[in-house]
Design an enzyme around this catalytic site. Structure first.
Site, PDB file in Angstrom:
ATOM      1  CG  ASP A  73       6.039  -5.807   6.878  1.00  9.19           C
ATOM      2  OD1 ASP A  73       7.272  -5.951   6.926  1.00  9.19           O
ATOM      3  OD2 ASP A  73       5.244  -6.718   6.556  1.00  9.19           O
ATOM      4  CG  ASP A  75       7.670 -10.674   2.580  1.00  8.22           C
ATOM      5  OD1 ASP A  75       6.824 -10.926   1.716  1.00  8.22           O
ATOM      6  OD2 ASP A  75       8.627 -11.417   2.845  1.00  8.22           O
TER       7      ASP A  75
END
Length: 291
Positions: A73, A75
């Protein structure tokens, strides 16, 4: 940004005629049945989705030498961006007269962590503004994301050990890619902000999948991109919704504790929890790091 490989919507099992259009937040590619009921809490909806899925067994962190591919991922996982998201939501909700928290007071960090962090724009805008039209909700999401990019410019740093860990993965020849629920413009801005653009020519965007996280489709697409099976890989996530997506795709998942507790992330099924990547770098033989 040159080099980004952005997959078209509907690659994995999308119905015939599924939209291939781009929209910030992915509204055009989400069926309305995937949205929470009007007025429903985003947190309660995510809990319902998670509880409706079979619980993944908790396993130990596999030896890094045995891992053949990795999916990250962006963020909150590559950089601790949650404080900036929190300030963004505080400012824009106050400006737009949001009454859903203490009748108009600025939202607290507790409210943000419970109801907002890690959520997809289509879910969040519907939770925050159930009385608004779809067009108005979309406009809010666009304005919110633009505000985040403005506030984050020059204020993002990679998590400790992250770039060193990426250098080791790259030097070892293992494939890796990014899998994000963030809008495309945010992904570009965050990767640039932490000096990681060149590491990620391959990105899967939740907004371009039939369903975003917490559903597994983005991670299933990520596995296709790096040509690996779930059990061969590790996923890295900071949010409950992202971890749920990776675990339901069958991937052992490491939690990055930038916004959640280890207890909560382990309850979801994460196999290991770390504050940052220095712990993993410490597991790599020094002779491999020197290369």
């Amino acid at each position: 940004m040159q080099g980004l490989l952005l997959r078209p919507a509907g690659v994995l099992g999308s119905p015939a005629g599924a939209s291939q259009g781009y929209a910030v937040g992915g509204y055009r590619n989400l069926k309305r049945r995937d949205h929470p009921p009007r007025g429903a809490s985003r947190a309660s909806c995510c809990r319902a989705r998670v509880s409706s899925m079979d619980s993944a067994p908790l396993s130990a962190l596999p030896p890094l030498k045995d891992v053949k591919g990795m999916l990250f991922d962006i963020d909150g996982t590559m950089t601790d961006s949650d404080p900036i998201h929190f300030l963004t939501f505080q400012d824009i909700l106050k400006e737009q007269g949001y009454k859903g928290y203490n009748n108009g007071e600025s939202i607290s960090r507790e409210f943000f962590d419970k109801n907002i962090t890690g959520g997809h724009n289509s879910i969040l805008s519907n939770f925050l503004w159930p009385e608004r039209t779809q067009a108005e909700q979309d406009k809010f999401s666009d304005e919110k994301e633009a505000r985040f990019r403005e506030l984050s410019a020059g204020n993002l740093k990679p998590l400790p050990g992250f770039l060193q860990f990426l250098d080791w993965i790259k030097a070892s020849g293992r494939p890796f890619a990014a899998v994000s629920n963030a809008p495309k413009a945010n992904c570009i801005a965050m990767l640039k902000g932490i000096g990681a653009t060149e590491y990620f020519p391959k990105i899967v965007l939740g907004e371009e999948c039939v369903r975003p996280k917490p559903f597994p489709e983005p991670y299933l697409e990520g596995l296709k991109l790096i040509h690996r099976q779930p059990h061969e890989c590790l996923a890295f996530e900071d949010s409950p919704s992202g971890a749920t997506a990776a675990i339901k795709a069958g991937i052992p998942t490491v939690a990055i504790l930038t916004s959640q507790t280890a207890e909560h992330m382990r309850s979801i099924g994460c196999c290991h929890c770390i504050k940052d990547y220095t712990e993993l770098v410490a597991l790599i033989p020094k002779e491999e790091l020197s290369k």
